[in-house]
Design a protein around this motif. Structure first.
Motif, mmCIF file in Angstrom:
data_model
loop_
_atom_site.group_PDB
_atom_site.id
_atom_site.type_symbol
_atom_site.label_atom_id
_atom_site.label_comp_id
_atom_site.label_asym_id
_atom_site.label_seq_id
_atom_site.Cartn_x
_atom_site.Cartn_y
_atom_site.Cartn_z
ATOM 1 N N VAL A 118 0.817 -1.213 0.000
ATOM 2 C CA VAL A 118 0.000 0.000 0.000
ATOM 3 C C VAL A 118 0.856 1.272 0.000
ATOM 4 N N ALA A 119 1.778 1.381 0.919
ATOM 5 C CA ALA A 119 2.567 2.619 1.065
ATOM 6 C C ALA A 119 3.401 2.975 -0.164
ATOM 7 N N PRO A 120 4.042 2.022 -0.846
ATOM 8 C CA PRO A 120 4.863 2.409 -1.994
ATOM 9 C C PRO A 120 4.088 2.875 -3.225
ATOM 10 N N CYS A 121 2.788 2.631 -3.269
ATOM 11 C CA CYS A 121 2.004 2.970 -4.455
ATOM 12 C C CYS A 121 1.829 4.483 -4.572
ATOM 13 N N PRO A 122 2.395 5.106 -5.624
ATOM 14 C CA PRO A 122 2.276 6.562 -5.765
ATOM 15 C C PRO A 122 0.887 7.010 -6.207
ATOM 16 N N MET A 123 0.080 6.089 -6.695
ATOM 17 C CA MET A 123 -1.254 6.441 -7.189
ATOM 18 C C MET A 123 -2.342 6.184 -6.138
ATOM 19 N N ASN A 124 -1.969 5.634 -5.008
ATOM 20 C CA ASN A 124 -2.949 5.275 -3.971
ATOM 21 C C ASN A 124 -4.082 4.443 -4.551
ATOM 22 N N CYS A 125 -3.738 3.510 -5.427
ATOM 23 C CA CYS A 125 -4.769 2.698 -6.066
ATOM 24 C C CYS A 125 -4.872 1.299 -5.467
ATOM 25 N N ILE A 126 -4.195 1.064 -4.337
ATOM 26 C CA ILE A 126 -4.297 -0.228 -3.674
ATOM 27 C C ILE A 126 -5.114 -0.053 -2.398
ATOM 28 N N ALA A 127 -6.146 -0.843 -2.280
ATOM 29 C CA ALA A 127 -6.993 -0.808 -1.090
ATOM 30 C C ALA A 127 -6.973 -2.177 -0.420
ATOM 31 N N MET A 128 -7.143 -2.175 0.875
ATOM 32 C CA MET A 128 -7.247 -3.426 1.626
ATOM 33 C C MET A 128 -8.730 -3.652 1.904
ATOM 34 N N VAL A 129 -9.230 -4.804 1.483
ATOM 35 C CA VAL A 129 -10.641 -5.132 1.676
ATOM 36 C C VAL A 129 -10.745 -6.464 2.414
ATOM 37 N N GLN A 130 -11.870 -6.676 3.052
ATOM 38 C CA GLN A 130 -12.054 -7.929 3.779
ATOM 39 C C GLN A 130 -12.056 -9.089 2.797
ATOM 40 N N ALA A 131 -11.308 -10.129 3.154
ATOM 41 C CA ALA A 131 -11.228 -11.315 2.308
ATOM 42 C C ALA A 131 -12.562 -12.052 2.294
ATOM 43 N N ALA A 132 -12.789 -12.806 1.240
ATOM 44 C CA ALA A 132 -14.017 -13.604 1.149
ATOM 45 C C ALA A 132 -14.106 -14.559 2.329
ATOM 46 N N ASN A 133 -12.970 -15.123 2.727
ATOM 47 C CA ASN A 133 -12.916 -15.974 3.907
ATOM 48 C C ASN A 133 -12.118 -15.226 4.965
ATOM 49 N N PRO A 134 -12.791 -14.589 5.933
ATOM 50 C CA PRO A 134 -12.079 -13.747 6.901
ATOM 51 C C PRO A 134 -11.233 -14.525 7.908
ATOM 52 N N GLU A 135 -11.369 -15.836 7.953
ATOM 53 C CA GLU A 135 -10.591 -16.652 8.893
ATOM 54 C C GLU A 135 -9.305 -17.129 8.207
ATOM 55 N N TRP A 136 -8.162 -16.765 8.777
ATOM 56 C CA TRP A 136 -6.865 -17.193 8.255
ATOM 57 C C TRP A 136 -6.600 -18.577 8.823
ATOM 58 N N THR A 137 -6.453 -19.572 7.975
ATOM 59 C CA THR A 137 -6.340 -20.955 8.419
ATOM 60 C C THR A 137 -4.887 -21.427 8.433
ATOM 61 N N THR A 138 -4.675 -22.592 9.014
ATOM 62 C CA THR A 138 -3.352 -23.216 9.004
ATOM 63 C C THR A 138 -2.921 -23.509 7.569
ATOM 64 N N ALA A 139 -3.873 -23.922 6.737
ATOM 65 C CA ALA A 139 -3.562 -24.185 5.323
ATOM 66 C C ALA A 139 -3.139 -22.898 4.617
ATOM 67 N N ASP A 140 -3.807 -21.791 4.928
ATOM 68 C CA ASP A 140 -3.418 -20.491 4.360
ATOM 69 C C ASP A 140 -1.992 -20.140 4.778
ATOM 70 N N ALA A 141 -1.693 -20.345 6.049
ATOM 71 C CA ALA A 141 -0.355 -20.028 6.574
ATOM 72 C C ALA A 141 0.701 -20.886 5.893
ATOM 73 N N GLU A 142 0.422 -22.164 5.721
ATOM 74 C CA GLU A 142 1.404 -23.049 5.080
ATOM 75 C C GLU A 142 1.618 -22.656 3.624
ATOM 76 N N ARG A 143 0.537 -22.328 2.920
ATOM 77 C CA ARG A 143 0.668 -21.888 1.522
ATOM 78 C C ARG A 143 1.480 -20.590 1.453
ATOM 79 N N ALA A 144 1.207 -19.661 2.370
ATOM 80 C CA ALA A 144 1.954 -18.399 2.402
ATOM 81 C C ALA A 144 3.431 -18.651 2.689
ATOM 82 N N ARG A 145 3.715 -19.577 3.615
ATOM 83 C CA ARG A 145 5.113 -19.906 3.941
ATOM 84 C C ARG A 145 5.842 -20.439 2.702
#
Length: 190
Positions: A125-152
């Motif tokens: 978000v901060a590096p964007c000079p156009m301020n065109c990036i927004a943070m929105v609630q994810a479709a699945n608001p619960e971050w799961t162990t599977a999400d964490a492993e995929r992110a890792r």
């Protein structure tokens, strides 16, 4: 670091959300895990992990649960980045900070976010000079162990790619210096 400390850091890292956001005061989940394992950081510094993460860390370490330290942020539902593609100028400034390569784009072309890969770290978000990036609630608001492993896995793959690119760059620079030295030597002997 001993094998026991490494194992403890591995177990701590395994319960962290792997958002790599740095909100804990460390440059990623693994450094935070090592700091907790070494007694340099407390278990209540991870806003993405929230109360559930603090409970997991307390159980793992056999310490009392405590509330999230507000100096590091507030717990909230999972967010993902969304780029307003009509306003994106393709500057690529959002690409380097993304810890999981969740942003797809090229110089002077619009960018988009692969939401399945986005950890909601907000680092783009901060590096964007156009301020065109927004943070929105994810479709699945619960971050799961599977999400964490995929992110890792994506974070580790990105780090390997960056290390390879850095090594290739250093090798190119070395070859250029060697070529330049040969040209200077040939010029001086002529």
């Amino acid at each position: 670091m001993t094998a026991i400390e490494t194992t403890l850091a591995d177990r701590i890292d395994a319960v962290l959300p792997q958002t790599q956001c740095g909100k804990c005061g460390y440059p990623g989940c693994r450094p935070y895990a090592e700091a907790i394992g070494n007694g340099e950081a407390d278990i209540n510094q991870c806003p993405p992990g929230g109360a559930k993460g603090i409970q997991l860390l307390a159980d793992l370490l056999g310490v009392d649960v405590k509330p999230l330290n507000p100096a590091f942020g507030m717990e909230r539902p999972r967010l993902v980045a969304v780029i307003n593609e009509a306003e994106c100028i393709g500057c690529t400034k959002c690409l380097p900070p993304c810890p999981t390569d969740a942003i797809l784009g090229a110089n002077k072309h619009m960018h988009t976010v692969i939401t399945d890969l986005c950890t909601g770290c907000e680092l783009c978000v901060a590096p964007c000079p156009m301020n065109c990036i927004a943070m929105v609630q994810a479709a699945n608001p619960e971050w799961t162990t599977a999400d964490a492993e995929r992110a890792r896995l994506h974070y580790q793959a990105r780090n390997r790619r960056m290390a390879r690119l850095e090594a290739e760059k250093a090798e190119r620079q070395l070859r250029q210096k060697q070529m330049l030295a040969k040209l200077r030597s040939a010029k001086n002997s002529a």
